[in-house]
Scaffold this active site. Structure first.
Site, PDB file in Angstrom:
ATOM      1  CB  SER A  80      64.403   8.136 119.892  1.00 54.94           C
ATOM      2  OG  SER A  80      64.178   7.428 118.478  1.00 54.94           O
ATOM      3  CB  THR A 180      58.741  10.414 117.136  1.00 59.83           C
ATOM      4  OG1 THR A 180      59.417  10.725 118.355  1.00 59.83           O
ATOM      5  CG2 THR A 180      57.145   9.651 117.370  1.00 59.83           C
ATOM      6  CB  THR A 198      58.347   9.436 120.928  1.00 56.98           C
ATOM      7  OG1 THR A 198      59.884   9.330 120.989  1.00 56.98           O
ATOM      8  CG2 THR A 198      57.364   9.925 121.857  1.00 56.98           C
ATOM      9  NE  ARG A 208      59.046  17.425 125.148  1.00 57.97           N
ATOM     10  CZ  ARG A 208      58.678  17.005 124.366  1.00 57.97           C
ATOM     11  NH1 ARG A 208      59.056  15.868 124.228  1.00 57.97           N
ATOM     12  NH2 ARG A 208      59.020  17.334 122.837  1.00 57.97           N
ATOM     13  CB  THR A 231      59.375  12.814 113.393  1.00 56.18           C
ATOM     14  OG1 THR A 231      60.717  11.802 114.259  1.00 56.18           O
ATOM     15  CG2 THR A 231      59.763  12.559 111.969  1.00 56.18           C
ATOM     16  N   GLY A 232      59.989  15.036 114.704  1.00 56.61           N
ATOM     17  CA  GLY A 232      61.228  16.445 115.919  1.00 56.61           C
ATOM     18  C   GLY A 232      60.699  16.985 116.745  1.00 56.61           C
TER      19      GLY A 232
HETATM   20  N1  ASP Z   1      58.177  14.429 118.879  1.00 56.64           N
HETATM   21  C1  ASP Z   1      59.333  14.003 119.915  1.00 56.64           C
HETATM   22  C2  ASP Z   1      58.483  14.828 120.466  1.00 56.64           C
HETATM   23  O1  ASP Z   1      59.079  15.752 120.686  1.00 56.64           O
HETATM   24  C3  ASP Z   1      60.459  13.804 119.301  1.00 56.64           C
HETATM   25  C4  ASP Z   1      61.036  13.122 117.889  1.00 56.64           C
HETATM   26  O2  ASP Z   1      60.655  12.853 117.849  1.00 56.64           O
HETATM   27  O3  ASP Z   1      62.223  13.953 117.909  1.00 56.64           O
HETATM   28  O4  ASP Z   1      58.569  14.596 121.936  1.00 56.64           O
END
Ligand code: ASP
Length: 318
Positions: A80, A180, A198, A208, A231-232
């Protein structure tokens, strides 16, 4: 009209988490001498080790968070982040990263390709340009001009996973494939810094960009108050100015965990109490108190302090 019992319980619960002076600024004293590193997910453990070593060797918080973030960036098993990150729908590994120091300076890169350490490019943007953010081809060209080597970031393993995905093209949610690395540091003088890096949402649309390179969304540092990182699902973090909000809530007196929860409450409310995605925050307050919360399922953060570097698991709010 009087409060119904259920409303009263809800109000009381919020009251418990709420600060003593919601509308004022909390007085927060500085934590000196006990440095700490706080980061997201299990790849936070090796990141914390590198960051702590940097502090021990006399580095600043900024050096520490960069050194920490570079570990998963270079690790092909961290699918990731950086090298070995899962690609977009067209098979391109495109990376987002940012960094912020105790003076409020920040740098970021988004949608950068073929460069293994976007966090270091973000730092260069901060230190060697008049800008905060460079994207795409411009970011890559800038990196090359600064001596960063170009390389193919798509490993055989990530290519195989992408080819398998292409057959069905099922939309992946960030919590399925995404972790991330966000690293926050407080050095021995109590100064704060942070970094995020990330490869974003796996098999995303080409072009994106998520929250991780957006100052105030994926990361925010205010050396008077605290710092926070996310994160997320990046789209939802951006729409709620997440990390900035967590820091502002700490400024108002919210405890770090309560600040993370309140920032997430706003997202939960918008999604009728039942979002089907994950967001997690980590936060350090200026006095050294840390906090974290996640919307659902569970989340792990790594905390290094006082010679111990450990993973902590928390449960979701809903
Ligand atoms: N926040 C990150 C993104 O949307 C992904 C993640 O942390 O899961 O690119």
């Amino acid at each position: 009209m009087g409060l119904k019992r259920r409303d009263f319980i809800k109000t009381s619960a919020i009251g418990l988490a709420a600060p003593s002076a919601v509308f004022g600024e909390a007085k927060i004293k500085t934590n000196k001498n006990d440095p700490l590193i706080l980061s997201t997910w299990s790849h936070g453990l090796p990141a914390n080790d590198a960051a702590m070593n940097t502090l021990k060797n006399g580095g600043m918080g900024l050096d520490a968070v960069e050194a920490g973030a570079k570990i998963p960036e270079a690790d092909p098993k961290s699918t990731s982040v950086g090298f070995g990150g899962l690609p977009d729908e067209k098979g391109n590994v495109t990376l987002d990263a940012c960094i912020m120091d105790s003076t409020g300076n920040a740098g970021s890169v988004a949608f950068i390709q073929n460069i293994k350490h976007p966090v270091s490019v973000a730092r260069k943007v901060m230190e060697d340009t008049k800008h905060v953010m460079l994207v795409g081809e411009g970011a890559r060209q800038f990196a090359v001009s600064q001596g960063f080597e170009e390389m193919n970031l798509l490993t055989d393993e990530s290519k195989v996973a992408w080819e398998k995905w292409k057959k069905k093209r099922r939309e992946m949610t960030p919590h399925e494939t995404h972790d991330t690395i966000s690293v926050l540091a407080q050095d021995k003088n109590g100064d704060l810094a942070g970094a995020c890096t990330t490869s974003g949402w796996a098999y995303k649309m080409h072009g994106r960009v998520g929250d991780s390179p957006i100052i105030g969304a994926g990361l925010f540092v205010d050396n008077e108050v605290g710092c926070a990182a996310a994160t997320g699902l990046g789209e939802e973090v951006i729409k709620s100015a997440g990390s900035f909000l967590v820091v502002e809530l700490m400024r108002q007196g919210y405890d770090p965990t309560a600040a993370c929860e309140e920032a997430l409450n706003r997202v939960i409310k918008k999604h009728n109490g039942n979002p089907d995605f994950q967001i997690a925050y980590i936060a350090i307050r200026k006095d050294g108190k840390i906090g974290s919360a996640c919307i659902k399922w569970s989340f792990e953060y790594a905390l290094a302090q006082g010679g111990v570097n450990k993973l902590h698991n928390i449960k979701g709010m809903i």
